[in-house]
Design a protein around this motif. Structure first.
Motif, PDB file in Angstrom:
ATOM      1  N   PHE A   2      19.389   4.882  -5.981  1.00 49.88           N
ATOM      2  CA  PHE A   2      20.133   3.991  -6.880  1.00 49.88           C
ATOM      3  C   PHE A   2      20.172   2.566  -6.316  1.00 49.88           C
ATOM      4  O   PHE A   2      20.116   1.590  -7.064  1.00 49.88           O
ATOM      5  N   GLY A   3      20.255   2.460  -4.981  1.00 49.23           N
ATOM      6  CA  GLY A   3      20.229   1.144  -4.365  1.00 49.23           C
ATOM      7  C   GLY A   3      18.925   0.423  -4.678  1.00 49.23           C
ATOM      8  O   GLY A   3      18.922  -0.773  -4.996  1.00 49.23           O
ATOM      9  N   GLY A   4      17.849   1.177  -4.615  1.00 56.25           N
ATOM     10  CA  GLY A   4      16.549   0.586  -4.910  1.00 56.25           C
ATOM     11  C   GLY A   4      16.482   0.081  -6.340  1.00 56.25           C
ATOM     12  O   GLY A   4      16.015  -1.032  -6.617  1.00 56.25           O
ATOM     13  N   LEU A   5      16.984   0.891  -7.277  1.00 58.20           N
ATOM     14  CA  LEU A   5      16.973   0.471  -8.679  1.00 58.20           C
ATOM     15  C   LEU A   5      17.810  -0.790  -8.855  1.00 58.20           C
ATOM     16  O   LEU A   5      17.472  -1.675  -9.643  1.00 58.20           O
ATOM     17  N   ASP A   6      18.896  -0.861  -8.087  1.00 60.06           N
ATOM     18  CA  ASP A   6      19.782  -2.006  -8.180  1.00 60.06           C
ATOM     19  C   ASP A   6      19.067  -3.286  -7.751  1.00 60.06           C
ATOM     20  O   ASP A   6      19.347  -4.371  -8.251  1.00 60.06           O
ATOM     21  N   MET A   7      18.155  -3.157  -6.814  1.00 54.72           N
ATOM     22  CA  MET A   7      17.490  -4.328  -6.248  1.00 54.72           C
ATOM     23  C   MET A   7      16.181  -4.666  -6.950  1.00 54.72           C
ATOM     24  O   MET A   7      15.520  -5.634  -6.608  1.00 54.72           O
ATOM     25  N   LEU A   8      15.806  -3.854  -7.926  1.00 56.89           N
ATOM     26  CA  LEU A   8      14.522  -4.067  -8.590  1.00 56.89           C
ATOM     27  C   LEU A   8      14.422  -5.445  -9.218  1.00 56.89           C
ATOM     28  O   LEU A   8      13.361  -6.064  -9.240  1.00 56.89           O
ATOM     29  N   GLN A   9      15.565  -5.902  -9.720  1.00 57.51           N
ATOM     30  CA  GLN A   9      15.595  -7.147 -10.458  1.00 57.51           C
ATOM     31  C   GLN A   9      14.988  -8.294  -9.647  1.00 57.51           C
ATOM     32  O   GLN A   9      14.134  -9.037 -10.143  1.00 57.51           O
ATOM     33  N   ILE A  10      15.387  -8.389  -8.363  1.00 59.72           N
ATOM     34  CA  ILE A  10      14.864  -9.451  -7.513  1.00 59.72           C
ATOM     35  C   ILE A  10      13.356  -9.292  -7.355  1.00 59.72           C
ATOM     36  O   ILE A  10      12.594 -10.256  -7.430  1.00 59.72           O
ATOM     37  N   GLN A  11      12.935  -8.027  -7.183  1.00 61.54           N
ATOM     38  CA  GLN A  11      11.509  -7.794  -6.977  1.00 61.54           C
ATOM     39  C   GLN A  11      10.714  -8.160  -8.224  1.00 61.54           C
ATOM     40  O   GLN A  11       9.644  -8.734  -8.138  1.00 61.54           O
TER      41      GLN A  11
END
Lengths: 349, 550, 377
Positions: free
Chosen positions: A295-304
């Protein structure tokens, strides 16, 4: 339970996780997504940071539920943790707070959470409050009193910039390619969470207290007749869960460096996601931490996506974790809960 | 097995009184367990057996009386105290944590530790030693989660657990209720091993035959009082039954006058899966005709529950057909079947048959939501429902006769009479009655039996499931015996002995080995009596149902 | 027993039943009152601890809620919405389904109302007739949208075992995010500075009766009360209502009686969401007149949970509970301008109310200990 055991028992779960990854890889290949720009070392490091608050709350929540009490108030305890940590760091260090002040503030936030959780536990266990309704109430209380605290202190629901946690660089180890920057040149709270997850696993499956917690949630009578006080075990587990969620909130603040009290506050559903993380992790602390990472990864996808030049509206990308929660619950919804969850237990008459 | 005279009794209970509110569960009970004996505590449900032993085990505080262990007076505030005095209790509902392993369960609360962690190696050694010493066959399961084990093994795990905690005195609460006949034999062997090694056992049961077979002495409780203690060698089942109920109870089979008519309810090659996906009903077929009672006999857990659920529309079938008159209702919904006229007295009245916190008026609507005159189009006519509730209460002698009473406040027998009344008043063509007399007092049992016979005489087709041989034989026109999901045989109640039925229920052939197998399924029935004058303890209960009065 | 006898007996029994019902209603009322008072008391303690004057705060609350006709109109405005969202929650909770997603269904419904009115407006005549037609169409759109948005988690629970508490909360976030995105971009009104849709036409509004304020019409409250009446009748007098409530009490018994448990979950959620949709429509038409970023819209759907719990999930009880919360919100609006006590305190008090409602045992024990309300359960 050994790793092999765990794998054997969760073949379906692990299989599906592998399948999901395979689908994602396939999609990336077919849609010509610049994967190299998305999965970067920075992304993994940010994902870990984003995952820590969720993982902490999840570990706490699973202890409570394992012991037979559904702590649905994780979200609320996280809000309190974040708000109290922010208030504490301000009261200790003002606008020039140091790292030491921040650590103190985190400790203070956890201590206050302990007190709140103790009150909550008394309501649930002694006064047999409806666990779902009382848990929701904690959320409402957080949504009200978290921003209230901010307004009292700063005259605004959002705090000014406070102090964020500095990365801890372990000399030598930080130089290891890939792993170095991810694990040894990042927030020390990430490491702390990893250690806590493993410790929680050991306690749950290798110590007598872990046996008691499991028994309290599955067959409290069995534990009672074995001469262990079920109520005491449950109190301990619920208080621990509140403290862990409070720590999660404080860690969230330490990573963000300021408190946000608008809308659903800076916690913004992470407590709820924590519940899903431990369900997905099948009540295993390490599994829950791993799910939190997803879930943390999904949360950070936006920046990527931004850096990779993929043009998706932020607001929609931000919804990925929530959508993922629904998917996870739908596919793994029928996870077997401990059988005595939600039942009050009185040892005599 | 005789007691050694130089040691004081293992347990001596003097004048034990225990009240729950206004109810006196134990009234000045005396009880003595000699060293090394098996002492059966016999009585119907609610007679106070389990309460008495729970007092001994420290689960309940007694209101009066003394407990002596090995001659010393003791006070137990908790099971832990009792355990410290080497008293162990094997509960009817196993006190085991299903997802945890055998080893973890045995050491729970008494874990050997090393450096803060549970010392598994030490635990393993100790537990295996106990298992081997008594030949318990548990050692190879140490790492198996409880949920993967048979009930018989689970029970032995419970015993090992008590021994691991140092129990010298073991109380077994209705230990045979959940076991197959073979497992019961195994248990009796275990009990012998234990007494041979000097342990003393209390064996709680309501089954006369078992008490005589397994015990050295038998104490009978009735209404919370000790009626007397007899030696197992010098008593008979009739005497015990008389002591239990205060009068002799006979279930006589009345000759019937009507003859069955056309087929109404049929099943053909039915296969049904249980909750865990295992096939629980295998290739079952039958036909019930107007004015006929088909009895389905069997030890609990041989697929009866799944069969009944498939017949009534609560469980989907794997293959096969269910026919009602000439209609194929195999896939018809539960509601459709209710409307068509298939009534159902469910096995579990507490979770299914009644909504416990509804009053009787609202319970009278249960199942009738779409049936006139209670439902008019989508609306409910509550005054019609109230009338209905009142007439059920009156005609079926439900006490208290107050339709506004909450269902939970009624005794088990009255709850059951209400359900039976409601289902009969559906004016059905078919009645499926599953254990309708379980946990019900003797008066209500007779009442329900009479109603079922009336229904039969009125031309209904009735499927009657029970594991009590006596009532099966009394009511049925034909008896199908179910074993491991199959109908092993269908017999005429008039030319089968109870012994033969027992063999069938245990999966044996009827004729083949009557002599070689002394044990019958003897489930709630009167044991080795001739069928003609058979006695049956009232209100006997075959499963750990709990029941309102327990 | 003769007819007249049984009639008399029935009368006695009816009275006994009424007495019992009254007792439990009284008890619930006592618990609701105690919860509210206890929550306010704790709130006052917090006010005092934060360095404000509790007496002033209390006066502000009363003035803000009922001080003048403006305050009353504002209270009734919020009450209308709370009654509707509260009933929506009550339907689900009564049936044992935890629909925490009323907020999302409310947002989706309101947005659907605005969009459909804007869509249909050019096709219909201007003026009163067109206005009424558009309001009806808009409300229907809200009912459909709200119902569908609730049916989805209902189906996930029924057929995939997904815990509805969590899915509906997630769907709240998603509703706010997606509608926020839509009003920011694709549906933003022309020339709108803020992320808002176009305004709906002037003639699409409820007539101003009794109170002359722009964002409240007594008709809005009437709509809410009519919905309450309909829901109350459905729950108490129809087979569907019996099926739902029975499922909530004891699912196995409901199944035994021929209720399809899974379908009932979906139906319950749909029904609940439809009512939430009506709430959204009333909000959009009566209060706002356009749709804005729902991130900034008040949390009527959350507070509705408190409203319903305070009413013991009884549709009729939702009316007084809704009035209480309407008053609290109205006081909050008043305090925002006239007091320096942070209005977030009101949200906190709502949380306290819920917390106390969750633990009725607290009051029972307190009552026993102090000898008040002596009767022991």
């Amino acid at each position: 339970m050994s790793v092999a055991d765990y794998a054997a028992r969760n073949r379906f779960r692990l299989g599906s996780a592998v399948a999901l990854v395979a689908i994602a890889v396939l999609a990336v290949a077919l849609l010509d997504v610049p994967l190299g720009d998305i999965v970067t070392i920075g992304f993994v490091e940010r994902s870990l940071r984003a995952a820590t608050p969720i993982a902490l709350a999840a570990i706490g929540g699973l202890y409570a539920e394992k012991s037979g009490v559904f702590n649905i108030g994780l979200e609320g305890f996280m809000i309190f943790g974040a708000a109290n940590a922010a208030a504490a760091v301000w009261l200790i260090g003002g606008d020039s707070a140091t790292q030491g002040d921040l650590w103190l503030a985190i400790l203070a936030a956890v201590a206050i959470s302990l007190v709140y959780a103790a009150i909550f536990a008394v309501l649930l266990i002694r006064y047999e409050a409806d666990q779902i309704v009382a848990g929701l109430a904690v959320w409402f209380l957080g949504l009200g009193f978290g921003p209230f605290t901010a307004v009292i202190i700063w005259g605004n629901r959002n705090s000014p910039g406070l102090v964020g946690i500095d990365a801890l660089t372990v000399p030598g180890l930080a130089g290891i390619p890939v792993l170095g920057p991810i694990l040894f040149n990042t927030s020390p709270l990430v490491m702390l969470t990893a250690v806590l997850a493993v410790a929680a696993w050991v306690v749950l499956y290798r110590t007598k207290y872990g046996y008691w917690i499991q028994a309290a949630g599955e067959n409290p009578e069995a534990l009672d007749t074995a001469g262990v006080n079920v109520t005491r075990v449950r109190y301990a587990a619920v208080i621990f869960s509140g403290a862990m969620a409070g720590l999660g909130g404080a860690v969230l603040l330490a990573h963000a460096g300021s408190f946000t009290g608008t809308g659903d506050t800076m916690v913004n559903g992470r407590g709820w996601i924590g519940i899903v993380a431990y369900l997905f992790g099948n009540y295993n602390p390490v599994g829950a931490a791993a799910a939190a990472l997803l879930f943390g990864g999904l949360d950070m996808l936006q920046i990527q996506f931004q850096t990779a030049g993929i043009d998706l509206p932020n607001r929609l990308v931000n919804l990925f974790p929530y959508a993922a929660v629904i998917v996870v619950l739908t596919v793994w919804g029928s996870t077997r809960m401990p059988s005595a969850v939600g039942e009050t237990y009185e040892s005599e008459e | 097995m005789a007691s050694s005279t130089d040691r004081p009794p293992a347990v001596e209970l003097r004048d034990i009184t225990k009240r729950f509110g206004d109810v006196v569960a134990n009234d000045g009970v005396d009880f003595t367990l000699e060293q090394g004996e098996v002492h059966a505590l016999l009585g119907e449900n609610g007679s106070g057996k389990t309460t008495l032993m729970s007092v001994l085990y420290g689960l309940y505080d007694k209101d009066a009386g003394t407990i002596s262990i090995d001659g010393d007076v003791r006070e137990f505030d908790s099971p832990r105290d009792a355990m410290d005095a080497s008293v162990g209790m094997i509960h009817q509902h196993f006190q085991l944590v299903e997802p945890m392993t055998v080893l973890q369960n045995v050491v729970l609360g008494h874990e050997p530790t090393e450096n803060g962690l549970v010392d598994e190696a030490a635990a393993r050694e100790d537990v295996a030693a106990i298992s081997d010493r008594y030949d318990f066959d548990v050692a190879q399961h140490l790492d198996t989660p409880i949920r993967d084990l048979d009930l018989g093994v689970r029970q032995r795990v419970e015993i090992v657990k008590s021994l691991y905690r140092g129990a010298e005195i073991l109380v077994l609460d209705e230990p045979t209720a959940v076991l197959t006949p073979q497992e019961v034999e195994g248990l009796f062997d275990v009990m012998e091993e234990l007494t041979a090694a000097g342990r003393s056992l209390v064996f709680i049961t309501h089954k006369l035959g078992e008490a005589i077979e397994a015990a050295d002495r038998i104490t009978v409780l009735r209404d919370g009082e000790a009626v007397g203690t007899v030696s197992a060698d010098d008593t008979s089942e009739q005497e015990l039954a008389r002591m239990m109920v205060g009068r002799e109870v006979l279930f006589d089979r009345e000759p019937r006058e009507t003859t069955p008519g056309d087929p109404v309810f049929e099943a053909e090659k039915l296969r049904v899966r249980g909750d865990r996906g295992l096939e629980r009903v295998r290739n079952v077929g039958f036909t019930v005709r107007e004015g006929e009672i088909l009895g389905i006999a069997g030890v609990q857990g041989n697929g009866q529950t799944e069969l009944v659920e498939a017949l009534t529309g609560l469980r989907s079938v794997e293959s096969g057909t269910v026919r009602f008159h000439d209609e194929d209702v195999t896939t018809a919904s539960r509601r459709r079947r209710i409307e068509a006229g298939i009534a159902y007295v469910p096995e579990d009245r507490h979770t299914q048959g009644l909504v416990l916190d509804y009053d009787l008026v609202r319970n009278a609507l249960l199942g009738n939501q779409t049936i006139e005159p209670f439902a008019e189009r989508s609306f409910i006519d509550w005054s019609a429902v109230r009338d209905h509730a009142e007439s059920i209460v009156e005609e079926y002698d439900v006490q208290p006769p107050n339709p506004n009473a909450e269902a939970a406040s009624l005794s088990g027998g009255n709850q059951q009479k209400f359900i039976v009344g409601r289902e009969i008043e559906h004016d059905p063509d078919v009645m499926v009655a599953s254990h309708p007399t379980r946990g019900v007092d003797i008066g209500s049992i007779e009442f329900i039996h009479d109603r079922l016979l009336d229904l039969r005489d009125a031309g209904l087709a009735i499927v009657f499931v029970s594991s009590k041989l006596a009532e099966i034989q009394k009511l049925s026109d034909r008896i199908a015996v179910m074993y491991e999901g199959e109908f092993v045989d269908t017999v005429d109640p008039d030319d089968v002995t109870e012994e033969e039925l027992g063999l069938l229920m245990a999966g044996h052939d009827r004729e083949a080995d009557v002599d070689s197998t002394a044990v019958t399924a003897d489930d709630g029935g009167g044991g080795d009596e001739t069928p003609a004058d058979e006695t049956e303890p009232p209100a006997s209960e075959d499963a750990p149902d709990g029941g309102a009065q327990s | 027993m003769s007819d007249s006898d049984s009639g008399r007996a029935r009368g006695v029994l009816d009275r006994a039943a009424a007495g019992m019902l009254e007792a439990s209603v009284l008890q619930r009322l006592a618990i609701a009152t105690a919860s509210t008072v206890a929550a306010l008391a704790v709130g006052l303690l917090v006010v005092a601890a934060a360095g404000y004057d509790p007496a002033v705060f209390l006066r502000n609350v009363f003035e803000g809620a009922f001080g003048d006709s403006n305050a009353i109109a504002r209270t009734l405005k919020f009450t209308s919405i709370f009654v509707l969202t509260g009933v929506s929650v009550a339907i689900a909770f009564r049936a044992g389904v935890f629909n925490i997603g009323v907020q999302g269904q409310f947002v989706v419904g309101g947005f659907a109302t605005v969009i459909s009115i804007l869509w249909f407006a050019p096709m219909l005549p201007e003026g009163a007739v067109g206005g009424v037609a558009l309001m009806v169409l808009g409300t229907l759109a809200a009912i459909v949208a709200g119902g569908a948005y609730a049916a989805f988690p209902g189906a996930l629970k029924a057929y995939a075992g997904a815990n509805e508490i969590i899915t509906t909360i997630m769907l709240n976030f998603i509703a706010v995010g997606v509608v926020g995105f839509l009003v920011e971009g694709p549906f933003r009104g022309e020339g709108q500075r803020a992320p808002n849709t176009d305004r709906i036409p002037e003639y699409v509004e409820l007539p101003q009766l009794v109170y002359d304020v722009p964002d409240f019409s007594i008709l809005g409250l009437v709509v809410a009360l009519v919905v309450v009446a309909v829901v109350a009748v459905v729950m108490a007098r129809t087979g569907f209502g019996y099926d739902m409530v029975t499922s909530g009490h004891q699912e196995a018994a409901a199944t035994y009686s021929g209720v399809d448990a899974k379908r009932t979950i979906v139906k319950t959620m749909t029904f609940s969401g439809m009512v939430a949709g009506v709430a959204g429509a009333v909000f959009a038409i009566m209060m706002q007149g356009y749709y804005s970023d729902p991130g900034g819209v008040a949390t009527y759907g959350f507070d509705a949970i408190a409203v319903s719990l305070l009413a013991a999930n009884n549709p009729l009880g939702v009316v007084p509970a809704g009035l209480l919360f309407g008053g609290l919100d109205s006081a909050g609006t008043h305090m925002r301008i006239n007091s320096d006590v942070p209005v977030q305190l009101i949200d906190g008090i709502v949380g306290l109310v819920v917390l106390f409602v969750a633990a009725p045992e607290l009051f029972r024990m307190a009552a026993e200990r102090t000898g008040l309300g002596g009767e022991k359960r």
